[in-house]
Design an enzyme around this catalytic site. Structure first.
Site, PDB file in Angstrom:
ATOM      1  N   ASP A  50      39.321 -20.588 126.441  1.00  0.00           N
ATOM      2  CA  ASP A  50      37.995 -20.469 125.845  1.00  0.00           C
ATOM      3  C   ASP A  50      38.136 -20.267 124.340  1.00  0.00           C
ATOM      4  O   ASP A  50      38.785 -19.323 123.879  1.00  0.00           O
ATOM      5  CB  ASP A  50      37.265 -19.269 126.463  1.00  0.00           C
ATOM      6  CG  ASP A  50      35.850 -19.123 125.940  1.00  0.00           C
ATOM      7  OD1 ASP A  50      34.931 -19.682 126.557  1.00  0.00           O
ATOM      8  OD2 ASP A  50      35.663 -18.452 124.896  1.00  0.00           O
ATOM      9  N   TYR A  55      35.600 -19.083 116.091  1.00  0.00           N
ATOM     10  CA  TYR A  55      36.825 -18.303 116.241  1.00  0.00           C
ATOM     11  C   TYR A  55      37.963 -18.817 115.367  1.00  0.00           C
ATOM     12  O   TYR A  55      38.934 -18.096 115.136  1.00  0.00           O
ATOM     13  CB  TYR A  55      37.324 -18.340 117.694  1.00  0.00           C
ATOM     14  CG  TYR A  55      36.377 -17.850 118.740  1.00  0.00           C
ATOM     15  CD1 TYR A  55      35.266 -17.064 118.434  1.00  0.00           C
ATOM     16  CD2 TYR A  55      36.596 -18.167 120.083  1.00  0.00           C
ATOM     17  CE1 TYR A  55      34.398 -16.632 119.427  1.00  0.00           C
ATOM     18  CE2 TYR A  55      35.747 -17.722 121.080  1.00  0.00           C
ATOM     19  CZ  TYR A  55      34.639 -16.966 120.741  1.00  0.00           C
ATOM     20  OH  TYR A  55      33.797 -16.544 121.726  1.00  0.00           O
ATOM     21  N   LYS A  85      32.565 -24.030 121.578  1.00  0.00           N
ATOM     22  CA  LYS A  85      31.171 -23.644 121.367  1.00  0.00           C
ATOM     23  C   LYS A  85      30.654 -24.115 120.010  1.00  0.00           C
ATOM     24  O   LYS A  85      31.397 -24.159 119.028  1.00  0.00           O
ATOM     25  CB  LYS A  85      31.026 -22.120 121.456  1.00  0.00           C
ATOM     26  CG  LYS A  85      31.612 -21.519 122.720  1.00  0.00           C
ATOM     27  CD  LYS A  85      31.450 -20.013 122.747  1.00  0.00           C
ATOM     28  CE  LYS A  85      32.230 -19.403 123.901  1.00  0.00           C
ATOM     29  NZ  LYS A  85      33.675 -19.299 123.601  1.00  0.00           N
ATOM     30  N   HIS A 118      26.566 -21.511 121.250  1.00  0.00           N
ATOM     31  CA  HIS A 118      27.161 -20.176 121.142  1.00  0.00           C
ATOM     32  C   HIS A 118      26.119 -19.053 121.191  1.00  0.00           C
ATOM     33  O   HIS A 118      26.338 -18.017 121.819  1.00  0.00           O
ATOM     34  CB  HIS A 118      27.972 -20.083 119.846  1.00  0.00           C
ATOM     35  CG  HIS A 118      29.074 -19.077 119.890  1.00  0.00           C
ATOM     36  ND1 HIS A 118      30.223 -19.182 119.152  1.00  0.00           N
ATOM     37  CD2 HIS A 118      29.211 -17.935 120.598  1.00  0.00           C
ATOM     38  CE1 HIS A 118      31.011 -18.147 119.403  1.00  0.00           C
ATOM     39  NE2 HIS A 118      30.415 -17.379 120.273  1.00  0.00           N
TER      40      HIS A 118
END
Length: 323
Positions: A50, A55, A85, A118
């Site tokens: 994930d 990120y 996302k 997200h």
């Protein structure tokens, strides 16, 4: 592989998602440690990873995946399930597809298995880093964003599409007009925030819940040690001859028993393997009832998206009064 690892899948919307995935949200860019950790996780049996544009971990995951294929650790990219996302600043009709194409370049892949919105939040293009101000937020056009997400699926760039952090009300709204319904709603789930109302809706509508922060995300800027500090979980762990530190097994097992997929995050190889150790034993009905009685409190309230002058002026606006 056990039910906790690569072989088990939550099935729906034409796809199978391994029940346990490895999360890669970290503080600050750490490409080399992430690449190494993903390779160790693949060796341990993880097949679900994930990530998210926000990120900044897509590139090292892609590098690790390519290396795992070259080394023979996996036969091909198809052996992995990759989730990424769409960040809020790309949550605009004309920016969704370009954002996914950039994600695929980062991953060095032709598709993601699952692409998620997200947050139900839109920001001005280019706003990736906190702190955010009221001027950064613009109204979230759910229909326009979802139509663009559907295009990503139709083009084969995302095998499945879904959302994160959607309340019951927002999920109902999306389902009222979606041509392709969301396959997944990834939300905070743990014994301190059990999501009973949302889970009931998702079961009824055929939406898979994927649980993030199943242990409370202690150590993050928004997380809490209240989950792992729960006397109930510690007592149950002790009764099962598990150490207090392994109360996390009780916590993960509880989430797993709800039928959720869950995202766990540890770069320690021993703990990676331990986090898959949630089969071969069960919670008793009495233990489940004790966990059900834990007072409920949402940990990730997402205050950074609330502003007196933005679209969400209160937590009630953001979460539709559901926290």
């Amino acid at each position: 592989m056990s039910d906790g690892g690569a072989g088990a899948g939550a099935r729906g919307a034409g796809f199978a998602m391994p029940r346990v995935g490895m999360g890669t949200a970290v503080q600050g860019p750490r490409p080399e440690p992430i690449r190494r950790a993903v390779l160790k996780a693949i060796e341990a049996g993880y097949r679900h990873f994930d990530t998210a544009a926000h990120y900044e971990t897509e590139a090292p995951i892609g590098e690790a995946a390519a290396e795992a294929v070259r080394s023979g650790a996996i036969a091909s990219r198809a052996d992995l399930f990759i989730t990424s996302k769409l960040w809020c600043s790309d949550a605009h009709r004309d920016r969704v597809l370009p954002a996914l194409r950039q994600t695929l370049r980062n991953l060095q892949m032709e598709y993601v298995d699952l692409y998620l919105v997200h947050w139900p939040v839109s920001m001005k293009p280019g706003r990736y880093k906190a702190p955010f101000t009221a001027d950064d937020f613009v109204p979230f056009d759910m229909r326009a964003v979802w139509e663009a997400m559907e295009e990503c699926h139709q083009l084969g760039l995302a095998k499945a599409i879904g959302v994160c952090n959607f309340s019951c009300k927002k999920l109902d709204t999306l389902l009222s007009f979606a041509t392709i319904p969301p396959a997944v709603n990834q939300v905070e789930v743990n014994p301190m925030w059990q999501q009973r109302k949302l889970r009931e809706l998702c079961r009824e509508k055929g939406v898979q819940i994927c649980a993030y922060s199943p242990l409370g995300a202690s150590g993050t800027h928004w997380g809490s040690d209240s989950v792992m500090g729960s006397a109930v979980l510690r007592d149950i762990a002790h009764s099962k001859d598990k150490t207090v530190a392994q109360a996390r097994h009780v916590c993960l097992k509880w989430v797993y028993e709800q039928g959720d997929c869950l995202i766990v995050k540890s770069f320690d190889e021993a703990r990676m393997r331990e986090n898959l150790d949630i089969v071969g034993w069960e919670l008793t009905e009495e233990e489940r009832q004790r966990i059900a009685g834990i007072p409920q409190r949402k940990i990730n309230r997402a205050l950074r998206f609330v502003s007196d002058h933005g679209p969400y002026k209160s937590l009630d606006d953001l979460w539709d009064g559901e926290i």
